[in-house]
Design a protein around this motif. Structure first.
Motif, PDB file in Angstrom:
ATOM      1  N   THR A  98      42.744  46.129  40.957  1.00  0.00           N
ATOM      2  CA  THR A  98      42.094  45.244  41.249  1.00  0.00           C
ATOM      3  C   THR A  98      41.425  47.009  41.920  1.00  0.00           C
ATOM      4  OG1 THR A  98      43.799  43.519  42.428  1.00  0.00           O
ATOM      5  CG2 THR A  98      41.750  43.997  43.547  1.00  0.00           C
ATOM      6  N   LEU A  99      41.993  47.351  42.458  1.00  0.00           N
ATOM      7  CA  LEU A  99      41.262  48.994  43.635  1.00  0.00           C
ATOM      8  C   LEU A  99      40.534  49.506  42.928  1.00  0.00           C
ATOM      9  CD1 LEU A  99      44.809  49.923  45.023  1.00  0.00           C
ATOM     10  CD2 LEU A  99      42.597  48.959  46.449  1.00  0.00           C
ATOM     11  N   LEU A 100      40.408  49.979  41.408  1.00  0.00           N
ATOM     12  CA  LEU A 100      39.681  49.918  40.755  1.00  0.00           C
ATOM     13  C   LEU A 100      37.811  49.329  40.767  1.00  0.00           C
ATOM     14  CD1 LEU A 100      41.598  51.249  37.769  1.00  0.00           C
ATOM     15  CD2 LEU A 100      40.478  52.926  39.208  1.00  0.00           C
ATOM     16  N   GLU A 106      37.204  54.023  52.645  1.00  0.00           N
ATOM     17  CA  GLU A 106      39.201  52.949  52.958  1.00  0.00           C
ATOM     18  C   GLU A 106      38.782  52.241  53.242  1.00  0.00           C
ATOM     19  OE1 GLU A 106      42.765  55.274  55.459  1.00  0.00           O
ATOM     20  OE2 GLU A 106      41.370  56.085  55.587  1.00  0.00           O
ATOM     21  N   GLU A 107      37.808  51.649  54.801  1.00  0.00           N
ATOM     22  CA  GLU A 107      37.825  50.349  55.468  1.00  0.00           C
ATOM     23  C   GLU A 107      37.491  49.258  54.086  1.00  0.00           C
ATOM     24  OE1 GLU A 107      36.074  53.287  56.100  1.00  0.00           O
ATOM     25  OE2 GLU A 107      36.076  53.466  58.281  1.00  0.00           O
ATOM     26  N   GLN A 108      36.823  49.579  53.351  1.00  0.00           N
ATOM     27  CA  GLN A 108      36.254  48.609  52.767  1.00  0.00           C
ATOM     28  C   GLN A 108      37.431  48.048  51.823  1.00  0.00           C
ATOM     29  OE1 GLN A 108      32.730  50.210  50.708  1.00  0.00           O
ATOM     30  NE2 GLN A 108      31.443  49.125  51.352  1.00  0.00           N
ATOM     31  N   ILE A 109      38.761  49.519  51.201  1.00  0.00           N
ATOM     32  CA  ILE A 109      40.117  49.157  50.603  1.00  0.00           C
ATOM     33  C   ILE A 109      40.302  47.863  51.336  1.00  0.00           C
ATOM     34  CG2 ILE A 109      41.436  50.169  50.047  1.00  0.00           C
ATOM     35  CD1 ILE A 109      38.917  50.522  47.965  1.00  0.00           C
ATOM     36  N   TRP A 110      40.599  48.654  52.626  1.00  0.00           N
ATOM     37  CA  TRP A 110      41.567  47.762  53.402  1.00  0.00           C
ATOM     38  C   TRP A 110      41.296  46.596  53.930  1.00  0.00           C
ATOM     39  CZ3 TRP A 110      46.474  49.387  53.580  1.00  0.00           C
ATOM     40  CH2 TRP A 110      46.581  50.374  53.633  1.00  0.00           C
ATOM     41  N   GLN A 111      40.052  46.476  54.087  1.00  0.00           N
ATOM     42  CA  GLN A 111      39.239  44.628  54.140  1.00  0.00           C
ATOM     43  C   GLN A 111      40.049  43.880  52.401  1.00  0.00           C
ATOM     44  OE1 GLN A 111      35.397  44.945  54.687  1.00  0.00           O
ATOM     45  NE2 GLN A 111      35.139  45.779  56.361  1.00  0.00           N
ATOM     46  N   VAL A 112      39.898  45.055  51.948  1.00  0.00           N
ATOM     47  CA  VAL A 112      40.729  43.375  50.657  1.00  0.00           C
ATOM     48  C   VAL A 112      42.150  43.582  50.654  1.00  0.00           C
ATOM     49  CG1 VAL A 112      40.634  43.797  48.079  1.00  0.00           C
ATOM     50  CG2 VAL A 112      38.546  44.091  49.499  1.00  0.00           C
ATOM     51  N   LEU A 113      42.296  44.776  50.896  1.00  0.00           N
ATOM     52  CA  LEU A 113      44.202  44.783  50.674  1.00  0.00           C
ATOM     53  C   LEU A 113      45.053  43.910  51.908  1.00  0.00           C
ATOM     54  CD1 LEU A 113      45.068  48.785  50.205  1.00  0.00           C
ATOM     55  CD2 LEU A 113      45.086  46.656  48.857  1.00  0.00           C
ATOM     56  N   ASN A 114      44.115  43.685  52.804  1.00  0.00           N
ATOM     57  CA  ASN A 114      44.401  43.193  53.530  1.00  0.00           C
ATOM     58  C   ASN A 114      44.488  41.264  53.353  1.00  0.00           C
ATOM     59  OD1 ASN A 114      45.099  44.888  56.040  1.00  0.00           O
ATOM     60  ND2 ASN A 114      43.481  44.524  56.786  1.00  0.00           N
ATOM     61  N   ARG A 115      43.598  40.844  52.832  1.00  0.00           N
ATOM     62  CA  ARG A 115      43.302  39.692  52.840  1.00  0.00           C
ATOM     63  C   ARG A 115      44.307  39.050  51.259  1.00  0.00           C
ATOM     64  NH1 ARG A 115      38.165  40.535  52.586  1.00  0.00           N
ATOM     65  NH2 ARG A 115      37.095  40.670  50.391  1.00  0.00           N
ATOM     66  N   MET A 116      45.222  40.562  50.833  1.00  0.00           N
ATOM     67  CA  MET A 116      45.881  39.840  49.951  1.00  0.00           C
ATOM     68  C   MET A 116      47.267  40.088  50.466  1.00  0.00           C
ATOM     69  SD  MET A 116      44.761  42.555  46.923  1.00  0.00           S
ATOM     70  CE  MET A 116      45.192  42.465  45.876  1.00  0.00           C
ATOM     71  N   GLY A 117      47.734  40.544  51.811  1.00  0.00           N
ATOM     72  CA  GLY A 117      48.415  40.880  52.385  1.00  0.00           C
ATOM     73  C   GLY A 117      49.080  42.051  52.463  1.00  0.00           C
ATOM     74  N   PHE A 118      48.453  42.678  51.907  1.00  0.00           N
ATOM     75  CA  PHE A 118      48.713  44.349  52.855  1.00  0.00           C
ATOM     76  C   PHE A 118      48.263  44.753  53.746  1.00  0.00           C
ATOM     77  CE2 PHE A 118      49.076  43.678  48.184  1.00  0.00           C
ATOM     78  CZ  PHE A 118      50.243  44.315  47.157  1.00  0.00           C
ATOM     79  N   TYR A 119      49.364  45.121  54.298  1.00  0.00           N
ATOM     80  CA  TYR A 119      48.710  45.691  55.824  1.00  0.00           C
ATOM     81  C   TYR A 119      49.049  47.900  56.305  1.00  0.00           C
ATOM     82  CZ  TYR A 119      48.470  40.799  56.348  1.00  0.00           C
ATOM     83  OH  TYR A 119      47.665  39.455  56.543  1.00  0.00           O
ATOM     84  N   ASP A 120      48.613  48.215  56.956  1.00  0.00           N
ATOM     85  CA  ASP A 120      48.714  49.591  57.052  1.00  0.00           C
ATOM     86  C   ASP A 120      50.324  49.732  57.641  1.00  0.00           C
ATOM     87  OD1 ASP A 120      48.419  52.081  57.079  1.00  0.00           O
ATOM     88  OD2 ASP A 120      46.860  52.329  58.212  1.00  0.00           O
ATOM     89  N   GLY A 121      50.524  50.449  57.371  1.00  0.00           N
ATOM     90  CA  GLY A 121      52.022  50.542  58.108  1.00  0.00           C
ATOM     91  C   GLY A 121      52.747  49.706  58.350  1.00  0.00           C
ATOM     92  N   LYS A 122      52.867  48.322  57.199  1.00  0.00           N
ATOM     93  CA  LYS A 122      53.807  47.816  57.626  1.00  0.00           C
ATOM     94  C   LYS A 122      54.371  47.220  55.935  1.00  0.00           C
ATOM     95  CE  LYS A 122      54.101  42.529  57.716  1.00  0.00           C
ATOM     96  NZ  LYS A 122      53.740  41.035  57.979  1.00  0.00           N
TER      97      LYS A 122
END
Length: 345
Positions: free
Chosen positions: A204-206, A218-234
């Motif tokens: 997915t990251l690739l 990094e902001e674009q990567i975290w936008q996708v990860l947040n939609r998938m249920g991944f959060y920085d520091g959690k």
């Protein structure tokens, strides 16, 4: 005239007068009683008698209204509303029961999908093959009609969440094995000993990097990860702390490159494909993976599809050139060996 005759006449007159008076009283009573009776015809003497709309309302209160059609069939209007209300309430109850049944079916199917995914991951961890018969044994017999839906969802989870391909181990025997999309991508081992493949998240990251022009901030990567249920520091219940995973583990394994954006102040970072990603997958494979995530086909992304085709052509040319370079070396090596063997000792 003698007195006796006079007395008789007087008595007759008195009796006649009393009879006439009695008759008059009887007639008077008869007329009074007739005045209090309702006349049969609608004449001008109908004062005080209900008629028109008022009469209809008063009669409706006392007895059901009956109407006659041309075929002389009577239809009772009172009670029709209550029957319609009964029908509507029955329909509502049926809808409610159907809704509960659908929810129960969905919940049980979800449970079976989760059970089968765990079963297949266990087989992957033990490096054992999977038979279709064993998969079907884990499905409740009450949901035989939903077997295709259940299997499709299980295979989608295995591929898109965990990045595993389901391949046929023995042709025509319905025996399968699970193969990691990225050959050397290490799996995460949980505290209870279970293994969680990481290649699904990495693919997915690739894909995000590919769609962002082969370089994602990094902001674009975290936008996708947040939609998938991944959060920085959690900490994620399966994959652990996501920042450590993407900036350390995947970078250390050389699947990702994590570098500072040039001339950024304050410093900003970006992700690129690493050497192992280029070696173990292609842009076309990543695009196919993304297409399945979006339930479409690769050609639905024309510019990305064109770029993936160019990448394929370049790879095939480089592979062909590499083969051409190795063939002469083998031939010369064989010639020298043959010369040495023919020389006299």
């Amino acid at each position: 005239m003698p007195r006796s005759q006079k007395n008789r006449r007087r008595g007759r007159k008195k009796r006649n007068k009393t009879v006439e008076k009695t008759k008059e009283q009887v007639d008077a009573r008869a007329t009074v009683s007739k005045e209090h009776e309702y006349p049969s015809s609608s004449s001008t003497s109908n004062k005080g008698i209900p008629h028109g709309p008022v009469a209809e309302k008063s009669t409706n209160k006392q007895s059901p209204k009956v109407t006659f059609s041309s075929t002389t069939k009577a239809t009772v209007s009172v009670g029709t509303k209550s029957n319609e209300e009964k029908k509507s309430s029955v329909k509502e109850k049926v809808k409610h029961i159907q809704k509960i049944t659908r929810k129960y079916t969905k919940d049980t199917i979800d449970e079976m999908v989760v059970t089968l995914v765990h079963y297949m991951l266990h087989k992957y961890q033990m490096k054992e093959s999977i038979t279709k018969a064993n998969i079907l044994r884990n499905i409740n017999q009450a949901h035989k009609n939903h077997i295709p839906e259940i299997l499709n969802r299980v295979f989608e989870h295995i591929e898109l969440v965990f990045g595993l391909d389901i391949k046929e181990a023995e042709p025509n025997k319905q025996i399968y094995i699970l193969v990691n999309k990225l050959k050397t991508c290490s799996d995460k081992r949980l505290a209870d000993g279970r293994v969680v493949p990481l290649s699904g998240l990495l693919m997915t990251l690739l894909g995000v990097i590919f769609t962002k022009g082969n370089c994602a901030t990094e902001e674009q990567i975290w936008q996708v990860l947040n939609r998938m249920g991944f959060y920085d520091g959690k900490k994620h219940f399966l994959f652990g702390e996501p920042r450590k995973l993407i900036t350390r583990r995947f970078v250390k394994e050389r699947y990702l490159e994590y570098e500072q954006v040039a001339n950024s102040d304050p410093p900003r970072y970006q992700f690129l494909w690493g050497p192992k990603a280029h070696a173990e997958t292609t842009k076309m494979k990543v695009l196919e993976f993304l297409s399945k995530l979006h339930e479409t086909i690769p050609i639905a992304f024309p510019s990305l599809y064109e770029e993936a085709l160019i990448d394929q052509e370049e790879r095939s040319k480089s592979e062909g050139a590499a083969k051409d370079c190795t063939v002469p070396k083998i031939k010369t090596c064989c010639k020298t060996k043959s010369r040495l063997s023919t020389q006299p000792r």
